[in-house]
Motif scaffolding. Sequence first.
Motif, PDB file in Angstrom:
ATOM      1  N   ARG A 190     119.681 -42.714  69.084  1.00  0.00           N
ATOM      2  CA  ARG A 190     119.099 -43.245  67.846  1.00  0.00           C
ATOM      3  C   ARG A 190     117.870 -42.459  67.391  1.00  0.00           C
ATOM      4  N   ARG A 197     111.302 -46.539  70.673  1.00  0.00           N
ATOM      5  CA  ARG A 197     112.655 -47.039  70.421  1.00  0.00           C
ATOM      6  C   ARG A 197     113.169 -47.816  71.637  1.00  0.00           C
ATOM      7  N   GLU A 253     114.628 -44.922  64.084  1.00  0.00           N
ATOM      8  CA  GLU A 253     115.910 -44.226  64.072  1.00  0.00           C
ATOM      9  C   GLU A 253     115.671 -42.730  64.043  1.00  0.00           C
TER      10      GLU A 253
END
Length: 212
Positions: A45, A85, A205
């Motif tokens: 991601r 993340r 992202e």
Amino acid sequence: MSGNPVHRSILAVDLENSTGAFRTNPIKEALRSQIYGQLKEAMARTGIDDRWCDPFEDRGDGVLALFQPVDELPKTYLLSRLVPRLARQLADYNEALPAAERLSRSMRLRAVVHAGEIHQDENGPFGEAIDLACRLLDAPKLKKCLRMSSAPLVLVVSEDIYWGIVKHGYDGICPAEYRPDVRVSVAARRRQGFVHVPEISAAIESRPMAIA
């Protein structure tokens, strides 16, 4: 084994309370799978290609990841993108657990980022850089920091990473959020680690990989 080392960025994670009374062997198996899966998903991601990472090294209740020194993956991105993340994913995973399973299946991780010269043989990677990363990851003060926090992840970085990367505020990194709370001894030298608790914000992202 060649006598020549190779440079790697080092990320290792370790599961809190992996030997707790409610962690049966089947649950440990499931959590091991989750740790690997969460790390791979965080890499995907945030645009970190598998080709830039050596095969993961198992640490029982954790994982050691070694990233190759390619221009497409500045060390900056491990701190500004990958770790945040991963923290966000852990928070989402824990929140989604049924209340009855949170004690046994929730995941909170300690993480370390360092970089240095390593060796490889048929049994895996080794060397002083990895020794330092593992010592920082296992530091009692880092464990205490996680116990005292409600966050799903706490990070420690070596002084090399702090002074070379964090201090300069690359890619949105805030130096004031890193505290010099950890000291360890490796190879008869005292080393310092800087502790950071990532803020759980919107998921990060993949972004264009402009070189920092």
